[in-house]
Motif scaffolding. Sequence first.
Motif, mmCIF file in Angstrom:
data_model
loop_
_atom_site.group_PDB
_atom_site.id
_atom_site.type_symbol
_atom_site.label_atom_id
_atom_site.label_comp_id
_atom_site.label_asym_id
_atom_site.label_seq_id
_atom_site.Cartn_x
_atom_site.Cartn_y
_atom_site.Cartn_z
ATOM 1 N N GLN A 69 -35.239 37.613 -5.575
ATOM 2 C CA GLN A 69 -34.156 38.391 -5.993
ATOM 3 C C GLN A 69 -33.355 37.741 -7.326
ATOM 4 O O GLN A 69 -33.793 36.852 -7.440
ATOM 5 C CB GLN A 69 -32.988 38.646 -4.842
ATOM 6 N N PRO A 70 -32.790 38.601 -7.954
ATOM 7 C CA PRO A 70 -32.322 37.993 -9.353
ATOM 8 C C PRO A 70 -31.076 37.080 -9.229
ATOM 9 O O PRO A 70 -30.952 36.224 -10.156
ATOM 10 C CB PRO A 70 -31.867 39.099 -10.070
ATOM 11 N N ALA A 122 -31.142 40.127 -25.456
ATOM 12 C CA ALA A 122 -30.163 40.212 -24.750
ATOM 13 C C ALA A 122 -28.470 39.914 -24.941
ATOM 14 O O ALA A 122 -27.638 40.310 -24.754
ATOM 15 C CB ALA A 122 -30.425 38.951 -23.654
ATOM 16 N N PHE A 123 -28.814 38.849 -26.115
ATOM 17 C CA PHE A 123 -27.501 38.495 -26.782
ATOM 18 C C PHE A 123 -26.778 39.691 -27.451
ATOM 19 O O PHE A 123 -25.804 39.841 -27.360
ATOM 20 C CB PHE A 123 -27.948 37.651 -27.972
ATOM 21 N N PHE A 174 -28.101 35.311 -13.502
ATOM 22 C CA PHE A 174 -28.559 36.533 -12.487
ATOM 23 C C PHE A 174 -29.271 37.662 -13.405
ATOM 24 O O PHE A 174 -29.054 38.795 -12.585
ATOM 25 C CB PHE A 174 -27.424 36.794 -11.666
ATOM 26 N N GLU A 175 -29.298 37.654 -14.785
ATOM 27 C CA GLU A 175 -29.565 38.379 -15.470
ATOM 28 C C GLU A 175 -30.238 38.214 -16.819
ATOM 29 O O GLU A 175 -30.049 36.762 -17.199
ATOM 30 C CB GLU A 175 -28.507 39.465 -15.892
ATOM 31 N N HIS A 176 -31.125 38.757 -17.480
ATOM 32 C CA HIS A 176 -31.804 38.221 -18.789
ATOM 33 C C HIS A 176 -32.283 36.993 -18.313
ATOM 34 O O HIS A 176 -32.150 35.965 -19.224
ATOM 35 C CB HIS A 176 -30.703 37.991 -19.654
ATOM 36 N N HIS A 177 -32.890 37.022 -17.422
ATOM 37 C CA HIS A 177 -33.768 35.437 -16.988
ATOM 38 C C HIS A 177 -34.468 35.016 -18.129
ATOM 39 O O HIS A 177 -34.774 33.750 -18.252
ATOM 40 C CB HIS A 177 -34.522 35.489 -15.749
ATOM 41 N N GLN A 188 -19.292 36.672 -7.394
ATOM 42 C CA GLN A 188 -19.272 38.389 -7.982
ATOM 43 C C GLN A 188 -20.002 38.327 -9.443
ATOM 44 O O GLN A 188 -20.351 39.477 -10.039
ATOM 45 C CB GLN A 188 -17.883 39.092 -8.051
ATOM 46 N N GLY A 189 -19.765 37.380 -10.204
ATOM 47 C CA GLY A 189 -20.300 37.298 -11.524
ATOM 48 C C GLY A 189 -19.960 36.021 -12.159
ATOM 49 O O GLY A 189 -19.787 34.972 -11.549
#
Lengths: 157, 157, 157, 157
Positions: D107-108, C87-88, D74-77, D119-120
């Motif tokens: 959901q992520p 991921a990094f 919200f990603e790469h959990h 938004q991020g």
Amino acid sequence: MPHTPRPAPEWEIDEWLNTEAPITISGCRGRVVAAFAFQMLCPGCVQLSIPQAAKAYRRFDPGDVMVVGLHTVFEHHAAMTKTALTAFLHEYRVPFPVGIDRPSPDQPIPATMHRYAMQGTPTLLLIDRQGHLRLQRFGHVDDLELGAMLGRLIAET
Amino acid sequence: MPHTPRPAPEWEIDEWLNTEAPITISGCRGRVVAAFAFQMLCPGCVQLSIPQAAKAYRRFDPGDVMVVGLHTVFEHHAAMTKTALTAFLHEYRVPFPVGIDRPSPDQPIPATMHRYAMQGTPTLLLIDRQGHLRLQRFGHVDDLELGAMLGRLIAET
Amino acid sequence: MPHTPRPAPEWEIDEWLNTEAPITISGCRGRVVAAFAFQMLCPGCVQLSIPQAAKAYRRFDPGDVMVVGLHTVFEHHAAMTKTALTAFLHEYRVPFPVGIDRPSPDQPIPATMHRYAMQGTPTLLLIDRQGHLRLQRFGHVDDLELGAMLGRLIAET
Amino acid sequence: MPHTPRPAPEWEIDEWLNTEAPITISGCRGRVVAAFAFQMLCPGCVQLSIPQAAKAYRRFDPGDVMVVGLHTVFEHHAAMTKTALTAFLHEYRVPFPVGIDRPSPDQPIPATMHRYAMQGTPTLLLIDRQGHLRLQRFGHVDDLELGAMLGRLIAET
């Protein structure tokens, strides 16, 4: 930023560049004034203080904050003339008004620098809407801290 | 860095600062020469090129690499005098020799700048141990790239 | 960069990322190798070393210089897993091959890090075209200096 | 920074790090809250947002401004677990409290991030002394601008 209700003494300017009309502290009553005293051959001024002043000039509403530069030459007088300053402002694209601090007849320190007993350059002056000198700081002030001080002064009515 | 064996034309210098004896390209034979053409009121020179030259000056063995500055004034001549340059070198603590490119009698471009057909400032010249001009670059060159070019030139015997 | 003709010991890598085939020191004979040992949660690696490696990877001809990363995890093992590293590398857009240094069964220091007696991260290894270890440096190396060392090693045949 | 008197919805935090007691928006009434939503593997967060939050944490009186981080994964959990975050906060010497945004079951996007429709990362939230959300900004906010907004909010009583 302690509230010391000392009126900011008027500056003494020989000539203004980047502005059509001279700027006086008394004429800025109702607005916050951020004055950046600098020398065009002072590395700390060129690297940090002038870019910060330019950023503040672009960021704040001129009805709230008046940003000016003061060219307070106290050394290398033969190198930092009006001609040289004009070239410098052009090359560095300095957008804000710059006043040339009036040379003293009998000493290297110019008049405004002497009146405020500035220790050197860069020096920052913050003046509130009532014309009181609220901060005088020799050396660079961090953007976050400058922003916070300006935000507080803007909020005063 | 293509190997073009063109001899580097000698520069024409009015006066040298930060060195006791004048420096000539022919006198540097056997060493690599890194010459940084700049103007004291050129922002890119002040922010990038002069600090890079100072770093190179301190980093490399002077028996391997001769680092010099060339003050190639082609605009604002009244502002960038020898007096102003001397103050600038002092304030910015420039440690390497700086030659003042000879003014041309009939045009704003000084003699060395004209001879090399430089496009502006900053311009970097790299000259190999045999006196050949191996690189002429207008604009800033990244430290990693400059280091690699110098390392290769140093390795040539 | 003293010339010590010690052969660089082969590294021990569990798995390679960002490359289709494993990379060995012996397989790079004829090329210069610049290996950047790092940890993905080491601030100095993230801020300085990995961007420098990426710059070197893009700047040099791969026929001259092989740039690789070595993920030498010696602390926070549960946080710096292969999943986390993947991921990094994605988020930081790391373009060069990265080998995961083989964990040791009985100590926190992984195999390659132990074999080279590295003091921590970041550590830079420079290996010449003959496979000799020419530099091992703990901490950040300036771009100009790295460039010069690579330039010299590239020039050796 | 328009004055929209929308109350800031309470965040939903699974666990707090770097603080002994959980922090709630309602519990901060009377103080300004600056919440920096980030992910530990988001380059913009690591380079700009977290250092800015640390500076704000050290600069302002905690009676005036409460600075917190929100880890909104919200990603790469699998890479950004509590274990990994703890190592990250240690290595980067993050001094301020960080809350782990509650993962959503279906959901992520985690709960607080979803509630605020962020938004991020990075995203900045500024909440005034009355608990109103006064700013929500995706992306980096310049120090001067952040300082000015905080200064104005501090001045409100």
